[in-house]
Design a protein around this motif. Structure first.
Motif, PDB file in Angstrom:
ATOM      1  N   ARG A 153       0.855  -1.009   0.097  1.00 48.72           N
ATOM      2  CA  ARG A 153      -0.093  -0.096  -0.210  1.00 48.72           C
ATOM      3  C   ARG A 153       0.657   1.361   0.016  1.00 48.72           C
ATOM      4  NH1 ARG A 153      -5.008  -0.958   1.318  1.00 48.72           N
ATOM      5  NH2 ARG A 153      -5.384   0.357  -0.072  1.00 48.72           N
ATOM      6  N   PRO A 154       0.572   2.637  -0.320  1.00 43.70           N
ATOM      7  CA  PRO A 154       1.137   3.788  -1.087  1.00 43.70           C
ATOM      8  C   PRO A 154       1.191   3.936   0.132  1.00 43.70           C
ATOM      9  CG  PRO A 154      -0.819   4.478  -2.150  1.00 43.70           C
ATOM     10  CD  PRO A 154      -1.086   2.431  -1.518  1.00 43.70           C
ATOM     11  N   VAL A 155       2.236   4.272   1.791  1.00 46.40           N
ATOM     12  CA  VAL A 155       2.651   5.043   2.716  1.00 46.40           C
ATOM     13  C   VAL A 155       3.791   4.668   3.035  1.00 46.40           C
ATOM     14  CG1 VAL A 155      -0.108   4.577   4.051  1.00 46.40           C
ATOM     15  CG2 VAL A 155       1.456   2.603   4.289  1.00 46.40           C
ATOM     16  N   PHE A 156       4.371   5.180   3.827  1.00 47.43           N
ATOM     17  CA  PHE A 156       5.795   5.510   4.360  1.00 47.43           C
ATOM     18  C   PHE A 156       6.211   5.914   5.640  1.00 47.43           C
ATOM     19  CE2 PHE A 156      10.152   8.440   3.311  1.00 47.43           C
ATOM     20  CZ  PHE A 156      10.704   7.357   3.156  1.00 47.43           C
ATOM     21  N   PRO A 157       6.848   4.604   5.928  1.00 44.00           N
ATOM     22  CA  PRO A 157       7.063   4.230   7.344  1.00 44.00           C
ATOM     23  C   PRO A 157       8.483   5.062   7.680  1.00 44.00           C
ATOM     24  CG  PRO A 157       7.055   2.264   6.081  1.00 44.00           C
ATOM     25  CD  PRO A 157       7.089   3.101   4.642  1.00 44.00           C
ATOM     26  N   VAL A 158       8.249   6.017   8.740  1.00 47.03           N
ATOM     27  CA  VAL A 158       9.202   6.723   8.939  1.00 47.03           C
ATOM     28  C   VAL A 158       9.767   6.437  10.420  1.00 47.03           C
ATOM     29  CG1 VAL A 158      10.250   8.660   9.809  1.00 47.03           C
ATOM     30  CG2 VAL A 158       8.070   8.592   7.842  1.00 47.03           C
ATOM     31  N   ASP A 159      10.919   5.495  10.387  1.00 41.94           N
ATOM     32  CA  ASP A 159      11.580   4.924  11.415  1.00 41.94           C
ATOM     33  C   ASP A 159      12.933   5.871  11.892  1.00 41.94           C
ATOM     34  OD1 ASP A 159      13.902   5.185  10.114  1.00 41.94           O
ATOM     35  OD2 ASP A 159      14.135   2.799  10.097  1.00 41.94           O
ATOM     36  N   THR A 160      13.546   6.186  13.001  1.00 41.57           N
ATOM     37  CA  THR A 160      14.579   6.770  13.730  1.00 41.57           C
ATOM     38  C   THR A 160      15.913   6.891  12.447  1.00 41.57           C
ATOM     39  OG1 THR A 160      15.963   7.463  14.954  1.00 41.57           O
ATOM     40  CG2 THR A 160      15.726   5.726  14.157  1.00 41.57           C
ATOM     41  N   HIS A 161      16.037   6.149  11.563  1.00 42.60           N
ATOM     42  CA  HIS A 161      16.746   6.853  10.553  1.00 42.60           C
ATOM     43  C   HIS A 161      16.336   7.655   9.737  1.00 42.60           C
ATOM     44  CE1 HIS A 161      19.450   3.799  12.288  1.00 42.60           C
ATOM     45  NE2 HIS A 161      18.999   2.418  11.714  1.00 42.60           N
ATOM     46  N   VAL A 162      15.077   7.411   8.953  1.00 49.46           N
ATOM     47  CA  VAL A 162      14.324   8.501   8.016  1.00 49.46           C
ATOM     48  C   VAL A 162      14.308   9.674   8.218  1.00 49.46           C
ATOM     49  CG1 VAL A 162      12.372   8.058   6.245  1.00 49.46           C
ATOM     50  CG2 VAL A 162      12.770   5.940   6.818  1.00 49.46           C
ATOM     51  N   HIS A 163      14.028   9.716   9.431  1.00 55.69           N
ATOM     52  CA  HIS A 163      13.516  10.621  10.305  1.00 55.69           C
ATOM     53  C   HIS A 163      14.988  11.496  10.275  1.00 55.69           C
ATOM     54  CE1 HIS A 163      12.483  13.339  14.278  1.00 55.69           C
ATOM     55  NE2 HIS A 163      12.044  13.814  13.383  1.00 55.69           N
ATOM     56  N   ARG A 164      15.644  11.301  10.759  1.00 57.17           N
ATOM     57  CA  ARG A 164      16.920  11.857  11.417  1.00 57.17           C
ATOM     58  C   ARG A 164      17.820  12.600   9.815  1.00 57.17           C
ATOM     59  NH1 ARG A 164      19.786   8.076  13.253  1.00 57.17           N
ATOM     60  NH2 ARG A 164      20.666   7.179  11.784  1.00 57.17           N
ATOM     61  N   ILE A 165      17.414  10.877   8.856  1.00 59.38           N
ATOM     62  CA  ILE A 165      18.274  12.307   7.371  1.00 59.38           C
ATOM     63  C   ILE A 165      17.974  12.846   7.035  1.00 59.38           C
ATOM     64  CG2 ILE A 165      18.608  10.864   5.146  1.00 59.38           C
ATOM     65  CD1 ILE A 165      19.158   8.265   7.071  1.00 59.38           C
ATOM     66  N   ASN A 166      15.914  12.408   6.993  1.00 56.02           N
ATOM     67  CA  ASN A 166      15.602  13.417   6.486  1.00 56.02           C
ATOM     68  C   ASN A 166      15.568  15.004   6.537  1.00 56.02           C
ATOM     69  OD1 ASN A 166      13.804  12.595   3.479  1.00 56.02           O
ATOM     70  ND2 ASN A 166      13.962  10.491   5.471  1.00 56.02           N
ATOM     71  N   THR A 167      15.347  14.949   8.010  1.00 57.11           N
ATOM     72  CA  THR A 167      15.517  16.510   8.814  1.00 57.11           C
ATOM     73  C   THR A 167      17.037  16.506   9.017  1.00 57.11           C
ATOM     74  OG1 THR A 167      13.869  15.206  10.400  1.00 57.11           O
ATOM     75  CG2 THR A 167      15.878  17.332  11.392  1.00 57.11           C
ATOM     76  N   ARG A 168      18.019  15.818   8.480  1.00 56.28           N
ATOM     77  CA  ARG A 168      19.165  16.826   8.189  1.00 56.28           C
ATOM     78  C   ARG A 168      19.542  16.890   6.366  1.00 56.28           C
ATOM     79  NH1 ARG A 168      23.148  12.485  11.531  1.00 56.28           N
ATOM     80  NH2 ARG A 168      23.953  13.632  13.189  1.00 56.28           N
ATOM     81  N   VAL A 169      19.434  16.724   5.327  1.00 53.62           N
ATOM     82  CA  VAL A 169      19.061  17.200   4.394  1.00 53.62           C
ATOM     83  C   VAL A 169      18.065  18.297   4.218  1.00 53.62           C
ATOM     84  CG1 VAL A 169      18.735  16.548   2.154  1.00 53.62           C
ATOM     85  CG2 VAL A 169      19.795  14.977   3.272  1.00 53.62           C
ATOM     86  N   GLY A 170      17.022  18.485   5.130  1.00 51.69           N
ATOM     87  CA  GLY A 170      15.945  19.277   4.957  1.00 51.69           C
ATOM     88  C   GLY A 170      15.437  19.216   3.916  1.00 51.69           C
ATOM     89  N   THR A 171      14.942  17.408   3.584  1.00 51.50           N
ATOM     90  CA  THR A 171      13.246  17.793   3.065  1.00 51.50           C
ATOM     91  C   THR A 171      11.981  18.047   4.246  1.00 51.50           C
ATOM     92  OG1 THR A 171      13.366  15.354   3.694  1.00 51.50           O
ATOM     93  CG2 THR A 171      14.185  15.616   1.275  1.00 51.50           C
ATOM     94  N   ILE A 172      12.198  17.731   4.840  1.00 50.75           N
ATOM     95  CA  ILE A 172      11.755  18.486   6.118  1.00 50.75           C
ATOM     96  C   ILE A 172      11.962  19.320   7.269  1.00 50.75           C
ATOM     97  CG2 ILE A 172       9.778  16.357   5.879  1.00 50.75           C
ATOM     98  CD1 ILE A 172      11.074  15.144   8.214  1.00 50.75           C
ATOM     99  N   PRO A 173      11.215  20.217   7.781  1.00 46.23           N
ATOM    100  CA  PRO A 173      11.261  20.860   9.177  1.00 46.23           C
ATOM    101  C   PRO A 173      11.501  20.447  10.088  1.00 46.23           C
ATOM    102  CG  PRO A 173       9.692  21.364   8.369  1.00 46.23           C
ATOM    103  CD  PRO A 173       9.656  20.210   6.817  1.00 46.23           C
ATOM    104  N   ARG A 174      12.175  20.099  11.266  1.00 43.16           N
ATOM    105  CA  ARG A 174      12.625  19.527  12.367  1.00 43.16           C
ATOM    106  C   ARG A 174      10.866  19.325  12.704  1.00 43.16           C
ATOM    107  NH1 ARG A 174      16.043  17.512  16.502  1.00 43.16           N
ATOM    108  NH2 ARG A 174      17.475  18.153  14.437  1.00 43.16           N
ATOM    109  N   MET A 175      10.696  18.026  13.006  1.00 38.17           N
ATOM    110  CA  MET A 175       9.636  17.505  13.645  1.00 38.17           C
ATOM    111  C   MET A 175       9.265  17.079  13.880  1.00 38.17           C
ATOM    112  SD  MET A 175       7.275  16.278   9.973  1.00 38.17           S
ATOM    113  CE  MET A 175       7.741  18.440   9.563  1.00 38.17           C
TER     114      MET A 175
END
Ligand code: SF4
Length: 248
Positions: A153-175
């Protein structure tokens, strides 16, 4: 003097969506393609993900095996909660996870499909997420893992690694991680094989390169487009997470 380039996090959705697709390409080149296929049955995935909270995969697997040694799912529901906590003692917080696992299994047993979760394949995604997250001990990450890994199904699990990398790269703001599920899914195409591949390769990248403490930026294939690297160079600080949540 020309104005400095804005950070990714300040860019419009369309540019951050393109950045995510670029990341997927780079990560695939580094870690290989990851075809979408279930790694374990849906109930195994669900219970193991509850056990995995704050626990490494070896201890999670050991806890799951000992839990299953108590008998079938009915036996685990009927067992004294202390026996379940003892069986899963290699997982962190066994005393709080044991009653949650029993309550989750009881709710699933009493659902129309019994111990089969296959009806989730045909429910609208929002309804399937709600059904799963209404279970005691099941949060949006666990629900998303089951829906993507087991039912494509089209969903995207966000674990600690996915969260950390995306926050650092800046695809998402800190949340928080929970909000990051919605924010990232909004930017990504509804393409389960891509969502799966990106999730798995981000996990690898987070374990090997973009670690919580002292990320190995000089070796990182995302460096040229990373906000944290643009700000801190090769001295990106440790990642500070929000306090843990009760459901994962
Ligand atoms: S450049 Fe550094 S902070 Fe940025 S993604 Fe790579 S390892 Fe993480």
């Amino acid at each position: 003097m020309p104005a400095p380039e804005p950070l990714n996090v300040a860019r419009p959705d369309s540019e951050r969506a393109e950045l995510l697709l670029w990341m997927n390409e780079e990560l695939r080149a580094a870690y290989g393609p990851k075809p979408l296929s279930p790694r374990r049955d849906p109930l195994h995935e669900l219970i193991s993900t509850i056990l995995s909270q704050r626990t490494n995969w070896r201890d999670e697997d050991a806890a799951y095996q000992e839990l299953r040694a108590l008998g079938d799912w009915d036996d685990i529901i009927a067992a004294p909660v202390e026996a379940v906590a003892h069986a899963i003692r290699r997982s962190n917080y066994p005393e709080s996870k044991a009653p949650r696992i029993q309550a989750t299994l009881r709710a699933i047993r009493d659902s129309p499909g019994g111990y089969s979760l296959d009806f989730l394949r045909d429910l609208p995604v929002g309804d399937a997420l709600k059904w799963l997250t209404d279970l005691p001990g099941v949060g949006v990450k666990t629900a998303s893992l089951v829906l993507l890994f087991n039912y494509a199904r089209p969903v995207f699990p966000v674990d600690t690694h996915v969260h950390r990398i995306n926050t650092r790269v800046g695809t998402i703001p800190r949340m928080g991680e929970q909000a990051a599920h919605r924010a990232l899914l909004k930017l990504l195409p509804p393409d389960p094989p891509l969502l799966y591949e990106l999730h798995i390769n981000l996990l690898k990248h987070g374990q090997q390169i973009c670690t919580w403490n002292r990320p190995k930026c000089p070796q990182c294939i995302l460096r040229e487009r990373c906000d944290a690297h643009a700000i801190y160079g090769n001295n990106v600080p440790s990642f500070s997470e929000k306090p843990g949540k009760s459901k994962n």
